[in-house]
Design a protein around this motif. Structure first.
Motif, short mmCIF file in Angstrom:
data_model
loop_
_atom_site.label_atom_id
_atom_site.label_comp_id
_atom_site.label_asym_id
_atom_site.label_seq_id
_atom_site.Cartn_x
_atom_site.Cartn_y
_atom_site.Cartn_z
N LYS A 26 -19.67 1.83 0.78
CA LYS A 26 -19.35 2.31 -0.47
C LYS A 26 -18.06 2.19 -0.89
N VAL A 27 -17.18 2.98 0.01
CA VAL A 27 -15.79 2.66 -0.07
C VAL A 27 -15.15 1.20 -0.51
N LYS A 28 -15.90 0.11 0.06
CA LYS A 28 -15.45 -1.39 -0.28
C LYS A 28 -15.86 -1.57 -1.64
N ALA A 29 -17.20 -1.32 -1.95
CA ALA A 29 -17.63 -1.66 -3.20
C ALA A 29 -16.96 -0.85 -4.19
N SER A 30 -16.27 0.25 -4.17
CA SER A 30 -15.47 0.92 -5.05
C SER A 30 -14.10 0.34 -4.90
N ASN A 31 -13.90 -0.67 -4.51
CA ASN A 31 -12.38 -1.12 -4.00
C ASN A 31 -11.63 -0.13 -3.63
N ALA A 32 -12.01 0.85 -2.92
CA ALA A 32 -11.15 1.99 -2.28
C ALA A 32 -10.74 1.78 -1.15
N TYR A 33 -9.82 2.58 -0.46
CA TYR A 33 -9.30 2.65 0.77
C TYR A 33 -10.13 3.48 1.74
N ASP A 34 -10.14 4.68 1.29
CA ASP A 34 -10.98 5.59 2.01
C ASP A 34 -11.55 6.65 1.16
N GLN B 298 -18.73 21.60 -1.82
CA GLN B 298 -18.71 22.12 -3.12
C GLN B 298 -17.20 22.28 -3.70
N GLY B 299 -16.34 21.37 -3.52
CA GLY B 299 -15.07 21.16 -4.32
C GLY B 299 -14.06 21.54 -3.22
N GLU B 300 -14.32 22.35 -2.22
CA GLU B 300 -13.35 22.44 -1.23
C GLU B 300 -13.25 21.26 -0.30
N VAL B 301 -12.08 20.45 -0.11
CA VAL B 301 -11.82 19.29 0.52
C VAL B 301 -11.36 19.70 2.04
N SER B 302 -11.77 18.75 2.98
CA SER B 302 -11.53 18.98 4.23
C SER B 302 -10.64 18.03 5.09
N GLU B 303 -11.02 16.68 4.92
CA GLU B 303 -10.44 15.64 5.63
C GLU B 303 -11.07 14.23 5.36
N PHE B 304 -10.48 13.31 5.68
CA PHE B 304 -10.68 11.97 5.64
C PHE B 304 -11.71 11.66 6.95
N PRO B 305 -12.59 10.61 6.86
CA PRO B 305 -13.22 10.58 8.28
C PRO B 305 -12.45 10.22 9.43
N ARG B 306 -11.02 9.72 9.36
CA ARG B 306 -10.35 9.27 10.36
C ARG B 306 -8.82 9.81 10.09
N MET C 115 0.78 -1.30 -0.02
CA MET C 115 -0.03 -0.01 -0.12
C MET C 115 0.75 1.17 -0.25
N LEU C 116 1.96 1.42 0.94
CA LEU C 116 2.70 2.33 0.93
C LEU C 116 3.54 2.56 -0.48
N GLU C 117 3.82 1.53 -0.82
CA GLU C 117 4.60 1.63 -2.27
C GLU C 117 3.58 2.35 -3.43
N GLN C 118 2.58 1.24 -3.62
CA GLN C 118 1.92 1.46 -4.81
C GLN C 118 0.54 2.85 -4.78
N GLY C 119 0.48 3.02 -3.44
CA GLY C 119 -0.65 3.93 -3.12
C GLY C 119 -1.91 3.24 -3.18
N VAL C 120 -2.91 4.04 -2.68
CA VAL C 120 -4.23 3.58 -2.61
C VAL C 120 -5.21 4.51 -3.42
N LYS C 121 -6.52 3.76 -3.56
CA LYS C 121 -7.53 4.50 -4.10
C LYS C 121 -8.48 5.08 -3.36
N ILE C 122 -8.60 6.37 -3.39
CA ILE C 122 -9.78 6.68 -2.62
C ILE C 122 -10.97 7.36 -3.45
N ILE C 123 -11.98 7.65 -2.79
CA ILE C 123 -13.30 8.34 -3.30
C ILE C 123 -13.76 9.17 -2.78
#
Lengths: 229, 229
Positions: free
Chosen positions: B154-162, B168-176, B121-129
């Protein structure tokens, strides 16, 4: 007094959940609340429909059928020997091994004494304050009342009875009930969106023969209303 | 394995709270989480400051001083004989007689196995939605993860990590966790507002000598970034 947890009746004071429950760890769960009057529960099917709908939306399977759950609620009332009471059903995210993923839900049913507004309150009305906020999932009866509980200090400090949520002037609901107004033209209005679908709203008003317009209601509408309830 | 509840150490599997707790009834409480490494807890004062600050904001008095709490955390580590672990402290709204008003908080301290991201995961990176959402009280570490938990399917169904929150396009944080990007000009950026003040963010980055610009970060910035972490 008895409560019910998962598959057994327990003395109310001995009804505990393990701290790994997702309600404790992540505030994750749903509930519903209804009243028993003379040992009967008016509109129970409506409440049950909403409970199962909230559970389904929040990905929490209910292990009991509507019929089984109904029997348990009535058995609880009988065991406690109380004809008039509030019944609360909570369904939590369960004992999650990693404290994050949904597990097997815990079903908690508790019985409560009913408190009714005083005659003075009904006669003189109550003071309310407003707060800019909209619930995360307004159509679901989730246990997330973070803002509602947090605002109680402000409500009390303002000598108010409750707090009305609005977003940029569009009102939605109180933390624990719906809003209705009678506008200056005598039309009964209630917010159409971002508010929980109240069972009392649906039934009492349809039975009373009043016609209610579900629409956008603003703070200005509330201030100019003939009546607010 | 032991946990701690209010004023005593208990076998972890026997650490229960009564269902009247405001965490169960209303999802009301705060927490903090930190790691022990070789029996020591890096940046413990920072975590404690945030814990007491969250508690204060949420109107939950902590019955123990920082010193007393520190001793209990270290005693728990010793009792459990584990040098590397995650420690979680939860402070709930307490056993509320009416299921709504804040009561005397319950303090729960539990110890957890640490799971680290794999080398792959550290090497290849992870997918996020992404998901359009902003937490109710972004500066407080409240237990309210209704949306975060709900999105896991939804994260799992998308094969994502987080899942990354934005409004409105301004990002804040991941849940954790917090978000950082290295933009196309090599500048390290992190959202300035609506995100929890991360201790790792504060300390690791200041120790690493990297200069981090706390600013508005958009989804476009994230997509065009050289690195995201």
């Amino acid at each position: 007094m008895y409560s019910f947890l998962n598959n057994q009746f327990l003395p109310a004071e001995k009804t505990f959940v393990h701290v790994s429950d997702l309600a404790v760890q992540r505030g994750y769960g749903i509930f519903d609340f209804f009243k028993a009057v003379n040992g009967k529960i008016p509109f129970l099917d409506d409440y049950f429909n909403r409970f199962y709908r909230s559970a389904d939306f929040m990905q929490l399977p209910v292990s009991l059928s509507r019929e089984e759950l109904k029997n348990i609620v009535h058995e609880l009332l009988q065991k406690n020997g109380v004809a008039d009471a509030g019944i609360k059903m909570v369904l939590t995210g369960g004992y999650s091994p990693d404290g994050y993923e949904i597990a097997t839900p815990n079903l908690i049913i508790t019985q409560h004494t009913l408190t009714m507004p005083s005659a003075k309150m009904l006669e003189q009305g109550v003071k309310i304050i407003t707060h800019e906020f909209r619930r995360e999932m307004p159509l679901v009866k989730s246990i997330n009342y973070t803002t509602g509980v947090w605002l109680q200090r402000k409500v009390k400090a303002s000598n108010a009875y409750d707090v009305l949520y609005h977003l940029q002037g569009e009102v939605s609901e109180f933390p624990r009930c719906n809003l209705f107004i009678v506008n200056k033209n005598g039309i009964v209005m209630t917010p159409a969106n971002y508010a929980l679908e109240g069972i009392t709203r649906k039934n009492i008003l349809s039975l009373s023969g009043m016609e209610v317009k579900a629409t956008t209601v603003t703070l200005t509408d509330v201030l100019q209303a003939r009546e607010v309830f």
